[in-house]
Design a protein around this motif. Structure first.
Motif, PDB file in Angstrom:
ATOM      1  N   LYS A   1      -7.473   7.738  -0.200  1.00 16.30           N
ATOM      2  CA  LYS A   1      -7.795   6.960  -1.597  1.00 16.30           C
ATOM      3  C   LYS A   1      -7.458   5.607  -1.769  1.00 16.30           C
ATOM      4  N   VAL A   2      -6.294   5.212  -0.957  1.00 15.85           N
ATOM      5  CA  VAL A   2      -5.631   3.975  -1.228  1.00 15.85           C
ATOM      6  C   VAL A   2      -6.249   2.899  -0.266  1.00 15.85           C
TER       7      VAL A   2
ATOM      8  N   GLU B   1       2.121  16.127  -1.474  1.00 13.40           N
ATOM      9  CA  GLU B   1       1.025  15.264  -2.076  1.00 13.40           C
ATOM     10  C   GLU B   1       0.101  15.688  -3.064  1.00 13.40           C
TER      11      GLU B   1
ATOM     12  N   GLU C   1       5.699   1.965  -0.125  1.00 11.47           N
ATOM     13  CA  GLU C   1       4.810   1.092  -0.051  1.00 11.47           C
ATOM     14  C   GLU C   1       5.186   0.452   1.346  1.00 11.47           C
TER      15      GLU C   1
ATOM     16  N   PHE D   1      -1.184   7.755   5.248  1.00 12.74           N
ATOM     17  CA  PHE D   1      -1.745   7.160   3.798  1.00 12.74           C
ATOM     18  C   PHE D   1      -2.598   8.261   3.486  1.00 12.74           C
ATOM     19  N   ASN D   2      -2.750   8.465   1.975  1.00 12.04           N
ATOM     20  CA  ASN D   2      -3.680   8.960   1.386  1.00 12.04           C
ATOM     21  C   ASN D   2      -4.972   8.301   1.342  1.00 12.04           C
TER      22      ASN D   2
ATOM     23  N   ILE E   1       0.619  -1.180   0.069  1.00 10.59           N
ATOM     24  CA  ILE E   1       0.085   0.077   0.086  1.00 10.59           C
ATOM     25  C   ILE E   1       0.792   1.263   0.000  1.00 10.59           C
ATOM     26  N   PRO E   2       0.666   2.142  -1.013  1.00  9.25           N
ATOM     27  CA  PRO E   2       1.503   3.569  -0.948  1.00  9.25           C
ATOM     28  C   PRO E   2       1.277   4.184   0.359  1.00  9.25           C
TER      29      PRO E   2
END
Length: 382
Positions: free
Chosen positions: A24-25, A111, A373, A21-22, A6-7
């Motif tokens: 959206k991921v 970001e 990630e 974490f963003n 996961i990014p």
């Protein structure tokens, strides 16, 4: 695959570190996200080291942050904080982290959530755990958040670029009231262990304060010395849970979670030696604290803890108010903690007998440590 990737970005913010974490991921289901974050940080670990994850074995190094588009009209981004227990599979979404708040603006700019030109930038943050707004001001260079500078904070060995955090209307972040019980001081009976006075204050976070002298402590002790005091940690945990009941977080002590409320020992200024060996005299600060976070004595001070204490010292009759020197004309209070000193500011007023905190200010530094990630075992993913 046995793992999914996961990014994520790994940040130091103030005296904490966490995985960012963003939104959206990540999946929308909170339980699924909790399982992923617990696995990413390496919990539960009965050895207390989180060797199989990104955590560092103590509460200040076992944290996660989710950043997404703002759902508030007066903010640029939504910021959600999750505290991960070290030895339990627990993800606590009930509170904020003041230290990691300092890295949120950096993440937002780097970001691309907030376009920024070089110079000072303002990022308006909607803190979703507390439903409060934070204004983060810091320098941008070459389109990215500046990390190099000469500003130092206790507990961090290297200097960095200063970040100013203004916490707007910080009172009632958890319970809706600055003084959840309506009292500056409450009494809690622990039966054979005695009766203790506590001050329960809700500003940026919920904290119960107790006089260190009630435990035979001076407030100059190291975290290890606090934890080694016979019976002290068990009594503090019992007081913390009962304070949570008084504040309305649950009907029984067993219903109170690990993170909220925190409990803190406070004391009048006394000479002490910080963890790095530097010594401080009583004239250098206004109040001392040893805060407990996730059932461990904190080696520095949680950011929201410092902000809360700055507010609490200015509410007449509270235990911190009794023990602290008066704030200066700007509302600034110098707080001693195991790592040294931190200055916090607050604007507090009383109107028709009711106390209100208009704002609280904290200065921090932050730095992006790694990006890429994070690996999550497939059994803990979605």
């Amino acid at each position: 695959m046995s793992q999914e990737f996961i990014p994520a970005v790994f940040y130091r913010g103030g005296t904490s570190k966490g995985v960012f974490f963003n939104a959206k991921v990540l999946p929308r289901d909170r339980d699924a996200v909790s399982r992923m974050l617990v696995a990413a940080l390496g919990s539960p670990d009965p050895y207390g080291r989180q060797l199989d994850g990104m955590g560092g074995g103590i509460s200040s190094l076992s944290k996660a942050v989710i950043i997404g588009p703002s759902t508030h009209p007066d903010a640029d981004v939504d910021y959600t904080f999750i505290q991960i227990a070290v030895d339990q599979a627990v993800a606590d979404w009930t509170n904020n982290c003041g230290n990691l708040s300092s890295a949120v603006g950096h993440f937002a700019v780097d970001e691309g959530f907030v376009p920024a030109t070089d110079g000072e930038v303002l990022v308006r943050i909607h803190q979703t755990n507390t439903r409060k707004l934070i204004h983060s001001r810091f320098q941008v260079r070459d389109g990215k958040a500046e990390t190099q500078g000469d500003y130092t904070i206790a507990g961090v060995a290297t200097p960095g670029a200063r970040i100013r955090l203004d916490f707007l209307d910080p009172d009632g972040a958890v319970t809706g009231k600055l003084l959840p019980t309506g009292h500056a001081v409450d009494s809690i009976d622990l039966g054979a262990d005695g009766r203790f006075e506590v001050s329960i204050v809700d500003a940026t976070s919920l904290i119960a304060y107790v006089d260190a002298a009630a435990f035979g402590l001076t407030g100059a002790e190291t975290p290890d010395q606090v934890e080694a005091r016979p019976g002290a940690m068990d009594k503090l945990e019992a007081l913390r849970r009962r304070a949570g009941v008084l504040a309305g977080l649950g009907t029984t002590p067993e219903a109170i979670g690990l993170q909220t409320p925190r409990i803190a020992l406070v004391s009048a200024p006394a000479a002490f030696k910080a963890l790095d060996g530097e010594t401080f005299t009583p004239d250098q600060f206004d109040i001392a604290t040893r805060m407990i976070s996730m059932q461990r004595a904190h080696k520095a001070i949680p950011g929201t803890g410092g902000l809360n204490l700055g507010v609490a010292t200015q509410i007449a009759g509270t235990i911190p108010n009794r023990l602290s020197k008066p704030a200066n004309a700007a509302g600034e209070v110098r707080v001693a903690n195991p790592s040294g000193l931190v200055s916090v500011g607050a604007i507090v007023r009383q109107t028709e007998g009711l106390w209100t905190a208009d704002s609280a200010v904290l200065f921090r530094t932050a730095r992006r440590l790694m990006q890429g990630e994070v690996a999550i075992p497939a059994s803990n993913g979605t």
